[in-house]
Design a protein around this motif. Structure first.
Motif, PDB file in Angstrom:
ATOM      1  N   PRO A 199       4.725  68.817  80.267  1.00 39.90           N
ATOM      2  CA  PRO A 199       5.306  69.268  81.532  1.00 39.90           C
ATOM      3  C   PRO A 199       4.339  70.072  82.384  1.00 39.90           C
ATOM      4  O   PRO A 199       4.247  69.870  83.607  1.00 39.90           O
ATOM      5  CB  PRO A 199       6.500  70.118  81.075  1.00 39.90           C
ATOM      6  CG  PRO A 199       6.878  69.558  79.750  1.00 39.90           C
ATOM      7  CD  PRO A 199       5.576  69.198  79.118  1.00 39.90           C
ATOM      8  N   ALA A 200       3.606  71.003  81.759  1.00 37.41           N
ATOM      9  CA  ALA A 200       2.659  71.832  82.513  1.00 37.41           C
ATOM     10  C   ALA A 200       1.527  70.988  83.089  1.00 37.41           C
ATOM     11  O   ALA A 200       1.054  71.243  84.207  1.00 37.41           O
ATOM     12  CB  ALA A 200       2.095  72.922  81.606  1.00 37.41           C
ATOM     13  N   ASP A 228       2.870  69.146  86.158  1.00 43.71           N
ATOM     14  CA  ASP A 228       3.166  70.039  87.284  1.00 43.71           C
ATOM     15  C   ASP A 228       1.915  70.598  87.948  1.00 43.71           C
ATOM     16  O   ASP A 228       1.946  71.000  89.108  1.00 43.71           O
ATOM     17  CB  ASP A 228       4.063  71.189  86.822  1.00 43.71           C
ATOM     18  CG  ASP A 228       5.517  70.782  86.702  1.00 43.71           C
ATOM     19  OD1 ASP A 228       5.905  69.810  87.369  1.00 43.71           O
ATOM     20  OD2 ASP A 228       6.263  71.424  85.944  1.00 43.71           O
ATOM     21  N   ARG A 229       0.780  70.650  87.234  1.00 46.70           N
ATOM     22  CA  ARG A 229      -0.433  71.236  87.814  1.00 46.70           C
ATOM     23  C   ARG A 229      -1.277  70.205  88.571  1.00 46.70           C
ATOM     24  O   ARG A 229      -2.306  70.518  89.143  1.00 46.70           O
ATOM     25  CB  ARG A 229      -1.251  71.950  86.752  1.00 46.70           C
ATOM     26  CG  ARG A 229      -1.886  71.133  85.657  1.00 46.70           C
ATOM     27  CD  ARG A 229      -3.163  70.392  86.012  1.00 46.70           C
ATOM     28  NE  ARG A 229      -4.045  70.186  84.903  1.00 46.70           N
ATOM     29  CZ  ARG A 229      -4.008  69.131  84.094  1.00 46.70           C
ATOM     30  NH1 ARG A 229      -3.052  68.210  84.238  1.00 46.70           N
ATOM     31  NH2 ARG A 229      -4.901  68.996  83.130  1.00 46.70           N
ATOM     32  N   ALA A 248       5.655  70.275  90.523  1.00 46.06           N
ATOM     33  CA  ALA A 248       6.704  71.224  90.909  1.00 46.06           C
ATOM     34  C   ALA A 248       6.577  71.698  92.350  1.00 46.06           C
ATOM     35  O   ALA A 248       7.576  71.825  93.061  1.00 46.06           O
ATOM     36  CB  ALA A 248       6.688  72.424  89.956  1.00 46.06           C
ATOM     37  N   ARG A 305       8.187  62.956  80.093  1.00 47.47           N
ATOM     38  CA  ARG A 305       9.132  63.978  79.625  1.00 47.47           C
ATOM     39  C   ARG A 305      10.235  63.335  78.796  1.00 47.47           C
ATOM     40  O   ARG A 305      10.658  63.880  77.774  1.00 47.47           O
ATOM     41  CB  ARG A 305       9.723  64.719  80.835  1.00 47.47           C
ATOM     42  CG  ARG A 305       8.794  65.742  81.479  1.00 47.47           C
ATOM     43  CD  ARG A 305       9.431  66.319  82.724  1.00 47.47           C
ATOM     44  NE  ARG A 305       8.928  67.637  83.073  1.00 47.47           N
ATOM     45  CZ  ARG A 305       8.124  67.891  84.100  1.00 47.47           C
ATOM     46  NH1 ARG A 305       7.706  66.895  84.871  1.00 47.47           N
ATOM     47  NH2 ARG A 305       7.729  69.122  84.351  1.00 47.47           N
ATOM     48  N   ARG A 365       9.183  75.969  90.774  1.00 43.35           N
ATOM     49  CA  ARG A 365       9.350  76.197  89.339  1.00 43.35           C
ATOM     50  C   ARG A 365       9.378  74.875  88.579  1.00 43.35           C
ATOM     51  O   ARG A 365       9.836  73.853  89.094  1.00 43.35           O
ATOM     52  CB  ARG A 365      10.651  76.967  89.070  1.00 43.35           C
ATOM     53  CG  ARG A 365      10.690  78.356  89.678  1.00 43.35           C
ATOM     54  CD  ARG A 365      12.086  78.957  89.574  1.00 43.35           C
ATOM     55  NE  ARG A 365      12.538  79.044  88.181  1.00 43.35           N
ATOM     56  CZ  ARG A 365      13.793  79.366  87.839  1.00 43.35           C
ATOM     57  NH1 ARG A 365      14.698  79.620  88.783  1.00 43.35           N
ATOM     58  NH2 ARG A 365      14.116  79.434  86.563  1.00 43.35           N
ATOM     59  N   SER A 366       8.905  74.894  87.352  1.00 39.03           N
ATOM     60  CA  SER A 366       8.972  73.693  86.523  1.00 39.03           C
ATOM     61  C   SER A 366      10.427  73.401  86.178  1.00 39.03           C
ATOM     62  O   SER A 366      11.266  74.305  86.132  1.00 39.03           O
ATOM     63  CB  SER A 366       8.166  73.886  85.239  1.00 39.03           C
ATOM     64  OG  SER A 366       8.822  74.812  84.380  1.00 39.03           O
TER      65      SER A 366
END
Length: 492
Positions: free
Chosen positions: A13-14, A17-18, A149, A215, A466-467
């Motif tokens: 996930p991170a 999102d980045r 995100a 995910r 936010r994630s």
């Protein structure tokens, strides 16, 4: 069924999102988001071609009530399709279902083009909606899980707003297709529906290249496949951007399951997040009544009360305003914030709709279109934010079904009753040619929109930037049940 198959700690996930925005993300937008163009095309064709469908010789001999009923049964199909395909999307994956639902739509819209009787037309409209409803659940969940995100709000609202690209295209298409000097009257409306199927084939070709949600994969025990997809995305983005991506430190530990029991999903919606449930229900009911009531019968209103023979130009102008609203206001949902923007767009559009109801006795086709364009400039962003909200504020394992649930329930209340009510009001008021007879529908829509805006002001969730996992942790996060209940109760 639903038993734990293992535990993993992942940074997927991170890493998603980045990511900076790259051409690869446009593949997601085009491959998945263009379905809303199809929906806009479908609804607009029905609204614009009401007179053609009423003609017993070249059309199907429908009444104004029948036109409203066709709109209602399309929405009913969408509600049932959303629920049916929504739970399959959470169980079998995003990609399988967004291919299947598009195929259902293509077949049904071809059947619509070959309608030989009202019952055939109604049946085809039901299954067209059935496919589109399934698309809403599969596509919104996939988009939110693949878009970084910081871009999620504007992208989601812009994609949902692309409905109006289809609406404008459908309205303009009806101009030559309803001109008997260009296309024979008995063929024009059939060709319009057939063109929707051709567009769907093009979307399907692009969509085949969209990957499964990483995910979804790592939660369902397919972390190696999810890892491979993320590595490929990262390599593509690095190549397109010319910059090397930095590593991430944030991880999440997941209890993997092949399937998630429906009882756990129901408990999540009604027990763990009751305030979010009320919020989503309010947003969907308000926007569904407003849009399905006003827009499904807009062409009928113009031709019945205001002497407009060719409604395509009016509806196209109305549609352009809607898309502009979603496109221009969308970034503010990331910058100003979800709660403020949802409240503002719902309340202002509801108030303007109420004022328009009082002015109906003095409107012309042009002034009603201008009023509608102003109202729906704000309402389009608000309506899109309903889908964004439902896809963000519930755990990943329930995302598709939650979108489907709130779409189905909210649309059933507002989207089926709206076209039926307006169809009835138009039939009743047409005898006297008194447009003020439909004002009650405007007032109901105004109350529902303003009410939903007030609910958002008190129960809205600050999800900007936010994630997804921080807004609502996955149900499979590796913590004991007491910790999960405590955490969920604090986030309602």
């Amino acid at each position: 069924m639903g038993v734990e198959t293992g535990r993993i700690t992942t940074d997927i996930p991170a890493r998603l999102d980045r990511l900076p925005w790259a051409r690869w993300h446009w593949l997601i937008v085009v491959g998945l988001g263009t379905v809303w163009i199809l929906d806009g095309l479908e609804v607009t064709i029905v609204g614009s071609m009401s007179d053609a469908l009423k003609d017993p010789d070249t059309g199907l001999g429908l009444s104004s009530w029948d036109v409203g009923f066709a709109g209602a049964i399309y929405v009913a199909g969408a509600c049932i399709g959303a629920l049916f395909f929504g739970q399959l999307t959470d169980r079998f994956g995003r990609k399988k279902l967004f291919l299947v639902t598009l195929a259902v739509y293509m077949c049904a819209t071809v059947l619509t083009a070959f309608s030989m009787a009202p019952w055939w037309y109604f049946m085809a409209r039901f299954f067209t909606g059935f496919g589109i409803g399934g698309e809403y659940a599969a596509i919104n969940s996939a988009i939110d899980e693949l878009i970084p995100a910081k871009f999620r709000g504007r992208v989601d609202i812009g994609i949902n707003g692309s409905y109006w690209v289809g609406a404008a295209g459908g309205a303009l298409l009806t101009i030559p297709l309803l001109d008997p000097t260009v296309v024979p009257a008995e063929w024009g409306w059939r060709l319009a529906f057939g063109l929707g199927a051709i567009l769907a084939v093009g979307i399907l070709l692009v969509r085949r290249n969209v990957p499964e949600s990483p995910r979804w994969l790592f939660i369902h025990g397919r972390e190696e496949e999810g890892e491979r997809i993320v590595r490929e995305i990262e390599e593509t983005v690095e190549h397109e951007s010319g910059h090397r991506l930095e590593g991430v430190d944030e991880t999440i530990t997941i209890r993997q399951r092949k399937t998630i029991p429906f009882t756990m999903i129901a408990r999540t919606v009604f027990t763990l997040y009751p305030k979010r449930t009320v919020l989503c229900f309010s947003l969907f009911v308000g926007q569904a009544f407003l849009y399905n009531a006003f827009f499904f019968t807009y062409g009928d209103t113009l031709s019945t009360f205001l002497g407009v023979d060719q409604t395509g130009y009016y509806i196209a102008a109305f549609a352009v305003s809607n898309f502009a609203g979603a496109l221009l206001l969308g970034p503010l949902f990331d910058r100003v914030g979800r709660v403020r923007m949802i409240t503002f767009t719902y309340v202002i559009s509801g108030a303007l709709l109420g004022v328009t109801g009082f002015l109906l006795g003095s409107v012309t086709a042009l002034s009603l279109t201008i009023l509608g364009a102003v109202i729906f400039f704000f309402a389009s962003a608000g309506a899109s934010s309903a889908y964004l909200t439902a896809s963000e504020v519930f755990p990943m394992e329930t995302r598709a079904l939650c979108i489907a649930f709130f779409y189905a329930i909210g649309t059933a209340v507002g989207g089926i009753s709206g076209p039926l009510l307006f169809g009835y009001l138009i039939d009743q008021a047409s005898a006297d040619k008194d447009i003020t007879g439909i004002a009650i529908g405007y007032f109901i829509g105004a109350v529902l929109m303003i009410g939903a805006g007030i609910v958002a002001a008190f129960l809205g969730v600050k999800a900007e930037g936010r994630s997804l996992e921080s807004i609502a942790q996955p149900l499979t996060v590796a913590e004991d049940d007491d910790q999960q209940d405590e955490r969920a109760g604090a986030s309602t």
